[in-house]
Enzyme design. Structure first.
Site, PDB file in Angstrom:
ATOM      1  N   HIS A   1       0.824  -1.209   0.000  1.00  0.00           N
ATOM      2  CA  HIS A   1       0.000   0.000   0.000  1.00  0.00           C
ATOM      3  C   HIS A   1       0.866   1.270   0.000  1.00  0.00           C
ATOM      4  CE1 HIS A   1      -3.734   2.242   1.217  1.00  0.00           C
ATOM      5  NE2 HIS A   1      -2.838   3.046   1.772  1.00  0.00           N
ATOM      6  N   GLU A   2       1.784   1.325   0.943  1.00  0.00           N
ATOM      7  CA  GLU A   2       2.642   2.525   1.031  1.00  0.00           C
ATOM      8  C   GLU A   2       3.527   2.642  -0.216  1.00  0.00           C
ATOM      9  OE1 GLU A   2       1.761   4.569   3.177  1.00  0.00           O
ATOM     10  OE2 GLU A   2       0.610   3.168   4.423  1.00  0.00           O
TER      11      GLU A   2
ATOM     12  N   GLU B   1      -4.576   7.940  -2.874  1.00  0.00           N
ATOM     13  CA  GLU B   1      -5.089   6.660  -2.389  1.00  0.00           C
ATOM     14  C   GLU B   1      -5.365   5.720  -3.553  1.00  0.00           C
ATOM     15  OE1 GLU B   1      -4.879   6.617   0.797  1.00  0.00           O
ATOM     16  OE2 GLU B   1      -5.752   4.654   1.228  1.00  0.00           O
TER      17      GLU B   1
ATOM     18  N   HIS C   1       1.797   4.736  -2.742  1.00  0.00           N
ATOM     19  CA  HIS C   1       1.982   6.171  -2.448  1.00  0.00           C
ATOM     20  C   HIS C   1       3.395   6.612  -2.847  1.00  0.00           C
ATOM     21  CE1 HIS C   1      -1.764   6.880  -0.358  1.00  0.00           C
ATOM     22  NE2 HIS C   1      -1.540   5.954   0.568  1.00  0.00           N
TER      23      HIS C   1
END
Lengths: 509, 509
Positions: free
Chosen positions: B264-265, B303, B268
């Site tokens: 997930h990170e 996101e 980003h």
């Protein structure tokens, strides 16, 4: 708000920015990924400019006027009076230095460091010489701008050692040489070998860290207000007394480096953690000339504490009599068959060598004197950059009896000149000298101090140092601190007595 | 200097300060010793004030005027025009908000967070309610100051989701519910059990890190321009594209947390590392409303990338068909006897639950809609703070069929409201919806994309995302990015199709 309160509020913001710069610098040296350096440089440059602008502003001048008017007549030793006075001193100096000169020096420092980084491994002093000349020239201009009476070096020393001068340093060095050179000659001529091969076995970094940190905490380092990281060049740095960090460098095939390195940084850290909470975010924890947040009053005073904890405590026989078994429990194989006396002697072995940072207590100051004498000569014009390589060899021969085969191990050895840090070397020797004076005074004031230390109770010493030195931050000058605690100014007598006592015993005639 | 150059130079310094604030924040969350927080708060407050002062200044207004005059007539899509326009937009909003309101909000946020931190574990909503009321009141004032036509929530959304409004969100939610609620009902009613006990065995953190980082690097995360640390709440943060850091949280008895967390990170981080170098230190990597340095254009767009890499890639069957053997090599005992299909099903298990951050892909958006509907009602006055506890339970029953036994697991669950972050929750659902639209467009543009992904070649996808989204920084709005890449604006169709296709197969009728 009163005049003083306005002044203090403005200074608190400046201190926040100085702490912020320290945080960014810490991150550069311990955490930043390699490609981050260019933009980080921009961020630091912007902060530097901002602090410079705000500190050197007319607004600051008006705040100082009002604060001075308010504190007039108050106790001359009070923190309020001292905060205003030290800020005024820095303001006066900063306002004397033309912005163009500051800018030129910044550019030359960046260029000089880059060139030095290439010239050093290439053993190519000629490549670095033009940059060094430019930096000497600009440093002379800086000295002229700051102003001095006797020697241009005096003006540069103002930034790091407010009470010091070229003349005082020369006299100090003469005294030190008169004591150290005969001692060294006797040790070298004696030729007693000291076993130290066991120091070079394989020592895993994790255990080095665990042991050194255990001692740091016993000395009084507070991990709730600090942390320990690894870095190529060990350092201590603070972002107020609430967050005082240190680093060390682990060499797996030479254990004393990281261990004594961390004792050393612990001395710096205890100073910063010991500052009076009332001085947090104040002028007395701000170095407006050097543009960083720091609680210690001068480079030399700071160094007196790192050296006190590293050498006077950490390299003493009683320290190892207490802690050697614990060290052995971390390294049972590496130290098998080594007894405490052998270990004590190995970490105090005296050997003239080429590299300053590897030098023992007896030879260390000779490395410093050589450098400072050169710096003074460069500044007053009596020494030319082009003669440095040869002069270095001559002085090494005279003081230490060894000659560097290359400039890499000679005149190009240290980073300091690559960024025109002329005037910072004296701190190391001043620190050594002060450390012995402070220890003498602590022994006078604290009954049974040596027994406490031998028993591993470091609290009485740390509390004495905190009460007399640490808590005051930058309120008193080094000379004032010495006068207040020892009744006299800087003198090499206690330090020379310490060296003679320790090394006469280690190297008997 | 030209008008634009002056503007850009001033903005570059502001960006340096925003990056600096990010560095301090990163340090707080990953490195700072516990006792450092008070003075660190002062340092961040000073920087915030400084940025605010400099950004909202008359000087900034004059720079904007001159830059606007210079770029008039240039390509409306050029970075220069976009930089000036986005800065003007932020400037206009910031100048509308009274400094007193900003100050009051800051105070209430600090107090609110402290009270919430006590009220949550104590299951005491009544204790937090007065603070929440105060923050709702101030947020309404903020909305009035910023200005809006239809709904006060629209004004708050401007800060996070420039193209969004309460009305558009309501319509989007209706569409999503129409698709998701029947799907969820069918899955729950079907009652097929999915084995996942092996996910809860003991997984040492070091191997979790090693595996997740291996994947992050395959996705394209550049460790020369980043680093990975541990923190209680995982996050990504950047100090220009040259230094983009992320964190994860290791749970030794639940492996997916850290692994999918790092995927997930990484999404980003790829966004931030992919920004055009020309936008470094520019307005198009500065969020002047939120006061932080960021290359992504909105919370939702950001996101969309974390969710794309975490879910659309990292939770796909083809991903685990390729990488499961490698995961097993890190955890041979823990995953003994588990096959790839079992593993795939375990990490895509659907179960209505109480806690948002633990929710699966099907139920996640329902948690968000509940919160956003409450936020809109609080802002327009149709919902009262005192009714929240009950309303929360009613909506949980309606959407998810589960009821929190305590407010700790209900209305007090998230940190967002404790600091008046009304308007940030929509980003999670917008991100999910956008991620499917972007994947659809990438599949259209990149021949054989799914084959490449199945073979572990993530370069074509990352390059498409970089060319179409990442490199532009904040130059184009979310809606513009969607229009440019997909030919239409935000629509839930691709996302709902993705969910149906994936979960109809996992949970057949």
């Amino acid at each position: 708000m009163s005049g003083y309160a306005d002044f203090a509020a403005y200074v608190a913001e400046l201190n926040d920015l100085l702490c912020t710069m320290n945080i960014l610098t810490w991150d550069v040296r311990t955490q930043m990924p390699p490609e981050g350096s260019w933009t980080r440089g921009q961020q630091l440059a912007t902060l530097t400019r901002l602090v410079q602008e705000r500190f050197a502003s007319d607004h600051m001048g008006r705040l100082l006027d009002a604060a001075e008017a308010e504190v007039r007549g108050e106790d001359a030793d009070s923190y309020r009076v001292r905060a205003v006075r030290s800020t005024r001193d820095a303001y006066t100096i900063v306002r004397r230095v033309p912005a163009a000169l500051v800018g030129e020096l910044a550019v030359q420092r960046a260029v000089g460091q880059r060139v030095w980084e290439e010239a050093k491994p290439a053993n190519d002093f000629a490549r670095f010489a033009p940059n060094l000349k430019a930096m000497v020239g600009l440093s002379r201009e800086l000295a002229d701008a700051i102003g001095y009476v006797a020697h241009p070096y005096d003006a540069l020393l103002l930034q790091y050692e407010p009470d010091m001068s070229a003349a005082r340093l020369t006299a100090l060095f003469d005294d030190l040489k008169a004591g150290i050179l005969p001692l060294l000659k006797r040790i070298v001529d004696g030729g007693q070998p000291v076993a130290a091969d066991f120091l070079y076995r394989t020592y895993p970094a994790a255990q080095q860290r665990a042991f050194a940190l255990e001692i740091a905490r016993q000395f009084g380092y507070d991990l709730q207000r600090g942390r320990v990281d690894a870095s190529a060049h060990p350092f201590e740095i603070s972002f107020t007394r609430q967050d005082v960090r240190m680093t060390t460098r682990y060499q797996e095939n030479y254990m004393p480096g990281a261990v004594f390195g961390l004792f050393h940084e612990t001395g710096h850290a205890l100073y910063e953690q010991g500052v009076d909470p009332a001085l947090t975010r104040s002028a007395l924890t701000s170095d407006f000339l050097g543009q960083y947040a720091v609680g210690g009053v001068s480079f030399g005073t700071h160094e007196s504490q790192s050296r006190l904890w590293e050498n006077q405590i950490g390299r003493s026989r009683s320290f190892w009599q207490l802690h050697f078994a614990r060290l052995q429990s971390y390294f049972p194989e590496q130290l098998a068959g080594v007894d405490v006396e052998q270990f004590y002697r190995s970490v105090n072995r005296v050997r003239p060598s080429l590299i300053r940072v590897e030098a023992d207590e007896v030879t260390y100051n000779l490395h410093i004197m050589l450098r400072v004498e050169i710096e003074m000569g460069l500044l007053d014009g009596s020494i030319a950059v082009d003669d440095l390589s040869e002069l270095w060899r001559a002085k090494m021969t005279e003081y230490l009896g060894v000659v560097p085969p290359t400039d890499t191990e000679g005149v190009l050895q240290d980073i300091h000149w690559s960024s025109a840090q002329f005037g910072t070397f004296p701190a190391y020797t001043i620190g050594n000298v002060m450390s012995a004076q402070f220890m003498q005074a602590a022994r006078r004031d604290v009954a049974g101090l040596d027994d406490e230390l031998a028993a591993g109770n470091y609290t009485p010493l740390r509390e004495w140092l905190t009460a007399n030195i640490y808590r005051h931050g930058r309120a008193f000058s080094p000379e004032e601190l010495l006068q207040r605690t020892t009744g006299e100014g800087l003198t090499p007598r206690p330090y020379l007595a310490y060296l003679r006592e320790k090394y006469d015993e280690l190297y008997p005639v």
